[in-house]
Scaffold this motif. Structure first.
Motif, mmCIF file in Angstrom:
data_model
loop_
_atom_site.group_PDB
_atom_site.id
_atom_site.type_symbol
_atom_site.label_atom_id
_atom_site.label_comp_id
_atom_site.label_asym_id
_atom_site.label_seq_id
_atom_site.Cartn_x
_atom_site.Cartn_y
_atom_site.Cartn_z
ATOM 1 N N GLU A 116 41.403 -7.952 86.988
ATOM 2 C CA GLU A 116 42.444 -8.915 87.325
ATOM 3 C C GLU A 116 42.961 -9.586 86.052
ATOM 4 O OE1 GLU A 116 42.990 -12.926 90.118
ATOM 5 O OE2 GLU A 116 41.106 -11.776 90.121
ATOM 6 N N PRO A 117 44.276 -9.641 85.867
ATOM 7 C CA PRO A 117 44.788 -10.270 84.640
ATOM 8 C C PRO A 117 44.489 -11.760 84.597
ATOM 9 C CG PRO A 117 46.595 -9.820 86.167
ATOM 10 C CD PRO A 117 45.377 -9.158 86.734
ATOM 11 N N TRP A 118 44.236 -12.266 83.409
ATOM 12 C CA TRP A 118 44.121 -13.692 83.211
ATOM 13 C C TRP A 118 45.531 -14.261 83.141
ATOM 14 C CZ3 TRP A 118 39.780 -15.119 79.172
ATOM 15 C CH2 TRP A 118 38.541 -14.670 79.664
ATOM 16 N N ARG A 119 45.762 -15.321 83.897
ATOM 17 C CA ARG A 119 47.090 -15.944 83.926
ATOM 18 C C ARG A 119 47.109 -17.105 82.936
ATOM 19 N NH1 ARG A 119 47.446 -16.932 90.269
ATOM 20 N NH2 ARG A 119 45.167 -16.979 90.013
ATOM 21 N N ILE A 120 47.917 -16.952 81.908
ATOM 22 C CA ILE A 120 47.945 -17.902 80.802
ATOM 23 C C ILE A 120 49.323 -18.553 80.722
ATOM 24 C CG2 ILE A 120 47.501 -18.235 78.351
ATOM 25 C CD1 ILE A 120 45.131 -17.026 79.828
ATOM 26 N N ALA A 121 49.386 -19.847 80.984
ATOM 27 C CA ALA A 121 50.629 -20.608 80.840
ATOM 28 C C ALA A 121 50.532 -21.425 79.554
ATOM 29 C CB ALA A 121 50.852 -21.522 82.042
ATOM 30 N N CYS A 122 51.331 -21.047 78.570
ATOM 31 C CA CYS A 122 51.250 -21.673 77.245
ATOM 32 C C CYS A 122 52.173 -22.874 77.133
ATOM 33 C CB CYS A 122 51.622 -20.655 76.169
ATOM 34 S SG CYS A 122 50.498 -19.247 76.063
ATOM 35 N N ARG A 146 50.589 -24.759 88.806
ATOM 36 C CA ARG A 146 51.309 -24.993 87.550
ATOM 37 C C ARG A 146 51.708 -23.679 86.902
ATOM 38 N NH1 ARG A 146 48.596 -28.453 83.240
ATOM 39 N NH2 ARG A 146 50.716 -28.425 82.403
ATOM 40 N N PHE A 147 50.828 -22.679 86.964
ATOM 41 C CA PHE A 147 51.169 -21.371 86.399
ATOM 42 C C PHE A 147 52.358 -20.763 87.149
ATOM 43 C CE2 PHE A 147 50.998 -16.775 86.434
ATOM 44 C CZ PHE A 147 50.901 -16.483 85.081
ATOM 45 N N GLU A 195 48.676 -12.193 81.686
ATOM 46 C CA GLU A 195 50.025 -12.443 82.180
ATOM 47 C C GLU A 195 50.448 -13.770 81.564
ATOM 48 O OE1 GLU A 195 52.487 -13.306 86.329
ATOM 49 O OE2 GLU A 195 50.477 -12.399 86.415
ATOM 50 N N LEU A 196 51.497 -13.736 80.759
ATOM 51 C CA LEU A 196 51.898 -14.912 79.995
ATOM 52 C C LEU A 196 53.093 -15.621 80.614
ATOM 53 C CD1 LEU A 196 51.738 -13.886 76.211
ATOM 54 C CD2 LEU A 196 50.105 -15.263 77.496
ATOM 55 N N ARG A 197 53.021 -16.944 80.602
ATOM 56 C CA ARG A 197 54.156 -17.767 80.985
ATOM 57 C C ARG A 197 54.227 -18.971 80.054
ATOM 58 N NH1 ARG A 197 55.240 -17.635 87.514
ATOM 59 N NH2 ARG A 197 54.948 -15.379 87.756
ATOM 60 N N THR A 198 55.357 -19.659 80.101
ATOM 61 C CA THR A 198 55.549 -20.855 79.288
ATOM 62 C C THR A 198 55.845 -22.034 80.200
ATOM 63 O OG1 THR A 198 56.368 -19.631 77.368
ATOM 64 C CG2 THR A 198 56.957 -21.959 77.513
ATOM 65 N N LEU A 199 55.102 -23.125 80.011
ATOM 66 C CA LEU A 199 55.331 -24.335 80.789
ATOM 67 C C LEU A 199 56.612 -25.022 80.343
ATOM 68 C CD1 LEU A 199 51.733 -25.831 80.711
ATOM 69 C CD2 LEU A 199 52.843 -24.783 82.684
ATOM 70 N N ALA A 200 57.187 -25.794 81.248
ATOM 71 C CA ALA A 200 58.293 -26.656 80.851
ATOM 72 C C ALA A 200 57.772 -27.682 79.864
ATOM 73 C CB ALA A 200 58.874 -27.351 82.085
ATOM 74 N N ASP A 201 58.637 -28.143 78.988
ATOM 75 C CA ASP A 201 58.228 -29.101 77.970
ATOM 76 C C ASP A 201 57.716 -30.373 78.640
ATOM 77 O OD1 ASP A 201 57.870 -30.723 75.813
ATOM 78 O OD2 ASP A 201 59.830 -30.311 74.907
ATOM 79 N N ASP A 202 56.420 -30.669 78.424
ATOM 80 C CA ASP A 202 55.823 -31.841 79.067
ATOM 81 C C ASP A 202 55.597 -32.978 78.086
ATOM 82 O OD1 ASP A 202 52.421 -30.510 79.243
ATOM 83 O OD2 ASP A 202 53.795 -30.777 77.569
#
Length: 362
Positions: A68-74, A164-165, A102-109
């Motif tokens: 299973e891929p690791w879900r990473i939200a940077c 969040r991811f 699996e890469l994603r980018t969070l909205a600027d927090d």
């Protein structure tokens, strides 16, 4: 593969690379604790991951047998920085291509409430699986890893992290996967060059070389190509992802015109929307000239019939020629750190009075 962590790997007058500077923001003990905490866990969801903690996350994933891929939200900017980091960027891109990340980018927090320099308030950072959650907490040098294994608490934290991811934006690494890059090197250049690049990737720290300072990743690649007498055109084609085939107009007088054609799209071969390059091929010209000025390499004119000649790169510095692939970066930094003459001004390099034609070689 490259060990986790940043740093330049040897003493140098160069400023730290972008990755090295990011890694240095986190204590080595925290990075080691994070790698140990994540290794072997299935289905990790990580949110708020900064560039500086991607190396231990990658190292932990390599130690984990998980389909299973690791879900990473940077955090914003982290994935973008990978496109300027050839060692870490190609490694992360490889993990994505293999289905490990699996890469994603969070909205600027940055505008969230709370202390801006803490992980828990302004920029929450957590790593969760259904049975455990690990969070990085605390300001500055006092950051620490806090874990929770209570079933109800861990389950709730995992659900919040997954939400969040899911709300984050899918992201693409601006570097090719390492296997793809090395395969292209074998096809466009040769096996010896590809083996040198592979050896360097395996040995260097993730932050050992970047796009800043006098010796960049592009300088390193030009020097490696010169050790094997490759055509500058072929190196540019490989670095540019196969799109920059050029037209043979590579002499000093034509460099600007050739680069303008590349930049405008002329002489570019379509390689599909998923084409990802290490760097624009025309950016190698300044690195080539710098290496020639310091008499590390030559640019030899190779006649090809009508039109301007091609350039063949040839290493002429004895230390550069004799160095093991993993020593080349140190050799380059040592040479660039030395003054070029008594008063420290550049002297006329191997090509200072015009490049030596191929038929005039000794």
């Amino acid at each position: 593969m490259a060990p986790p962590g940043g740093g330049n790997g040897d003493a140098s007058t160069d400023e730290p690379s972008e990755v090295a500077a990011a890694v240095d923001e986190y204590d080595e003990g925290l990075s080691s604790a994070l790698e140990s905490a994540l290794a072997g866990r299935s289905g990790v969801v990580a949110v708020g991951v900064p560039l500086g903690l991607l190396p231990p996350v990658l190292a932990a994933r390599r130690r984990t047998d998980d389909d299973e891929p690791w879900r990473i939200a940077c955090r914003p900017g982290a994935v973008d920085a990978l496109g300027r980091a050839v060692v870490l960027g190609t490694a992360v891109a490889e993990a994505v291509a293999a289905g490990e990340f699996e890469l994603r980018t969070l909205a600027d927090d940055a505008g969230r409430g709370g202390a801006a320099d803490t992980e828990t308030a302004g920029r929450p950072l957590a790593f969760a699986t259904p049975d455990r959650v690990d969070a990085v907490a605390g300001p500055g040098s006092a950051r620490t890893l806090v874990s929770e294994t209570s079933g109800e608490t861990a389950s709730a934290a995992f659900g919040a992290a997954a939400a969040r991811f899911d709300a984050a934006t899918p992201a693409t690494v601006g570097m090719p996967p390492r296997t793809r890059l090395l395969d292209a090197a074998r096809e466009t250049l040769d096996d010896r060059f590809a083996d040198d690049v592979a050896a360097i990737f395996d040995a260097l720290d993730h932050g050992a070389v970047g796009r800043t300072g006098t010796v960049t990743d592009r300088t390193l690649l030009v020097a490696l190509a010169a050790r094997h007498d490759h055509l500058f055109r072929d190196l540019r084609q490989w670095v540019d992802g196969g799109g920059n085939r050029g037209d043979g107009n590579e002499g000093d007088a034509a460099d600007r015109g050739a680069e303008d054609r590349v930049a405008s799209g002329e002489d570019r071969v379509a390689a599909g929307e998923d084409r990802v390059a290490v760097a624009p091929g025309q950016e190698l010209t300044a690195d080539r000239r710098a290496l020639v000025e310091r008499e590390l390499i030559e640019s030899i004119r190779v006649p090809t019939g009508p039109g301007r000649p091609l350039l063949r790169l040839r290493a002429v510095d004895e230390a550069l020629l004799r160095a093991e692939p993993t020593e080349v970066l140190s050799v380059l930094r040592g040479r660039f750190a030395l003054p070029l003459d008594g008063n420290g001004t550049p002297r006329s390099g191997a090509g200072g009075a015009g490049r030596r034609p191929v038929w005039d070689r000794k």
